[in-house]
Design a protein around this motif. Structure first.
Motif, PDB file in Angstrom:
ATOM      1  N   THR A  29       0.850  -1.195   0.000  1.00 36.98           N
ATOM      2  CA  THR A  29       0.000   0.000   0.000  1.00 36.98           C
ATOM      3  C   THR A  29       0.886   1.244   0.000  1.00 36.98           C
ATOM      4  N   TYR A  31       0.116   5.844   0.206  1.00 36.27           N
ATOM      5  CA  TYR A  31      -0.942   6.858   0.328  1.00 36.27           C
ATOM      6  C   TYR A  31      -0.460   8.248  -0.068  1.00 36.27           C
ATOM      7  N   LEU A  48      -1.331  -0.336  -3.920  1.00 39.33           N
ATOM      8  CA  LEU A  48      -2.735  -0.190  -3.539  1.00 39.33           C
ATOM      9  C   LEU A  48      -2.881   1.054  -2.672  1.00 39.33           C
ATOM     10  N   GLY A  50      -4.935   1.968  -0.267  1.00 37.60           N
ATOM     11  CA  GLY A  50      -5.920   1.225   0.526  1.00 37.60           C
ATOM     12  C   GLY A  50      -6.692   2.145   1.451  1.00 37.60           C
ATOM     13  N   ASP A  51      -7.909   1.704   1.792  1.00 37.24           N
ATOM     14  CA  ASP A  51      -8.645   2.500   2.782  1.00 37.24           C
ATOM     15  C   ASP A  51      -8.092   2.263   4.184  1.00 37.24           C
ATOM     16  N   SER A  52      -7.055   1.421   4.287  1.00 33.62           N
ATOM     17  CA  SER A  52      -6.293   1.321   5.540  1.00 33.62           C
ATOM     18  C   SER A  52      -5.708   2.683   5.910  1.00 33.62           C
ATOM     19  N   ASP A  90      -8.894   1.740  -3.470  1.00 33.93           N
ATOM     20  CA  ASP A  90     -10.012   1.117  -2.747  1.00 33.93           C
ATOM     21  C   ASP A  90     -11.297   1.917  -2.898  1.00 33.93           C
ATOM     22  N   LYS A 119     -10.711  -1.604  -6.099  1.00 33.47           N
ATOM     23  CA  LYS A 119     -10.890  -2.800  -5.268  1.00 33.47           C
ATOM     24  C   LYS A 119     -12.124  -2.611  -4.403  1.00 33.47           C
ATOM     25  N   HIS A 143     -11.967  -8.222  -3.090  1.00 31.90           N
ATOM     26  CA  HIS A 143     -11.301  -8.480  -1.800  1.00 31.90           C
ATOM     27  C   HIS A 143     -12.200  -9.398  -0.963  1.00 31.90           C
ATOM     28  N   LEU A 186      -8.193 -10.683  -4.054  1.00 27.12           N
ATOM     29  CA  LEU A 186      -7.320 -10.457  -2.892  1.00 27.12           C
ATOM     30  C   LEU A 186      -7.933 -11.208  -1.719  1.00 27.12           C
ATOM     31  N   GLU A 188      -7.766 -11.968   2.280  1.00 32.11           N
ATOM     32  CA  GLU A 188      -7.207 -11.505   3.554  1.00 32.11           C
ATOM     33  C   GLU A 188      -7.589 -12.464   4.678  1.00 32.11           C
ATOM     34  N   ILE A 209      -2.902 -11.732   1.846  1.00 32.35           N
ATOM     35  CA  ILE A 209      -2.372 -11.039   3.036  1.00 32.35           C
ATOM     36  C   ILE A 209      -2.838 -11.879   4.229  1.00 32.35           C
ATOM     37  N   ILE A 219       0.608  -8.980  -0.431  1.00 33.78           N
ATOM     38  CA  ILE A 219       0.492  -7.551  -0.142  1.00 33.78           C
ATOM     39  C   ILE A 219       0.586  -7.350   1.365  1.00 33.78           C
ATOM     40  N   VAL A 221       0.501  -3.858   4.400  1.00 29.40           N
ATOM     41  CA  VAL A 221       0.357  -2.418   4.612  1.00 29.40           C
ATOM     42  C   VAL A 221       1.765  -1.843   4.802  1.00 29.40           C
TER      43      VAL A 221
HETATM   44  O1  KIV Z   1      -6.888  -1.167   2.709  1.00 29.90           O
HETATM   45  C1  KIV Z   1      -5.906  -1.904   2.611  1.00 29.90           C
HETATM   46  O2  KIV Z   1      -4.757  -1.515   2.842  1.00 29.90           O
HETATM   47  C2  KIV Z   1      -6.116  -3.283   2.212  1.00 29.90           C
HETATM   48  C3  KIV Z   1      -4.972  -4.227   2.419  1.00 29.90           C
HETATM   49  C4  KIV Z   1      -4.971  -4.671   3.826  1.00 29.90           C
HETATM   50  C5  KIV Z   1      -5.017  -5.353   1.496  1.00 29.90           C
HETATM   51  O3  KIV Z   1      -7.163  -3.646   1.791  1.00 29.90           O
END
Ligand code: KIV
Length: 265
Positions: A29, A31, A48, A50-52, A90, A119, A143, A186, A188, A209, A219, A221
């Motif tokens: 990931t 950002y 990615l 990601g919404d993480s 995401d 995703k 996912h 994906l 998880e 993951i 993958i 984070v």
């Molecule tokens: O949002 C994210 O970072 C994810 C990863 C954990 C795969 O979906």
């Protein structure tokens, strides 16, 4: 119309060829632009957004507060510098509850955010949405397994597909999402054996993951890979900065370990 090559090295065709050739796919990931440039230079195949980011950038304890505006902004930051890696963004919580909404939001992530694929957290319930988006030319990563946007329903971040019935449901969802047109899966936090079965029965790349070593790619984070974990490190994560001279080398080591199947063990 003249025919010209996409300027990126990693395209969806290339990722599908990697699956066919048993070449592992290294994903992380990112950002923001600074880290995206480091990942790109280190040879990451997929970035990615990601919404993480709701947790590691915004400091929330889940991903559910992340908005479309957040996703577009961070996708723009990453797409402005990622010249080689394939870029996935995401779809945040509640941004794909029906086909019309999903289509409008996915279009924004591609057109405004610069993503090449979106995703979404999926089960068989999302099959018609995936099918419609794919038919409109929007590549989809589905996912499955632990879906963090369902945290309030799940009550915790736990392994999924542990019993026979839920493993069967997960396997069937993977098959139907692929049949609907998804180009990447994906997984998880699912048991290794189930991830292996889904991977062996898919013609599209399966990225894992916490899903064992037998997926087509891995993958993590980014913050877990460089040891910024605020005391909470998922069991399946590894700090690659410990023992590396700098962040660039840590990411290069991660790429190498995924490619050579040294990670995960
Ligand atoms: O949002 C994210 O970072 C994810 C990863 C954990 C795969 O979906």
């Amino acid at each position: 119309m003249s025919i010209h090559k996409l300027h990126k090295n990693i395209t969806l065709n290339r990722l599908h060829a990697m699956k066919a050739n048993n070449e592992k796919i290294a994903c992380l990931t990112a950002y923001d632009a600074s880290f995206a440039a480091i990942l790109d230079q280190a040879g990451i195949d997929i970035i990615l957004v990601g919404d993480s980011l709701g947790m590691v950038v915004q400091g929330h304890d889940s991903t559910v507060s992340v908005t479309m505006e957040d996703m577009i902004y961070h996708s723009q930051c990453v797409s402005s510098v990622a010249k080689n890696a394939f870029l996935i963004a995401d779809m945040p919580f509640m941004s794909y509850t029906n086909v019309e909404q999903a289509l409008a939001n996915a279009t924004d992530l591609i057109q405004l955010g610069g993503a090449q694929m979106v995703k979404l957290e999926a089960s068989s319930r999302q099959v018609s949405i995936v099918q419609e988006l794919c038919e409109c030319g929007i590549p989809i990563c589905a996912h499955l397994g632990l879906r963090p946007q369902y945290i309030h329903k799940l009550g915790g971040y736990a392994m999924q597909g542990n019993d026979e019935a839920s493993a069967k449901e997960l396997f069937e969802s993977a098959q139907s999402l692929q049949a609907a047109g998804a180009d990447i899966l994906l997984l998880e936090c699912v048991p290794d054996a189930l991830a292996q079965k889904i991977t062996q029965n898919s013609s599209i790349p399966v990225i894992g993951i916490g899903a064992g070593a037998n997926c087509d790619g891995q993958i993590l984070v980014l913050h877990d890979v460089i040891g910024i974990t605020h005391g909470v490190t998922p069991k399946f994560a590894k700090n690659f900065l410990a023992g590396a001279i700098d962040i660039q080398s840590a990411i290069e080591n991660y790429v190498q370990d995924v490619k050579s199947s040294k990670f995960p063990t």
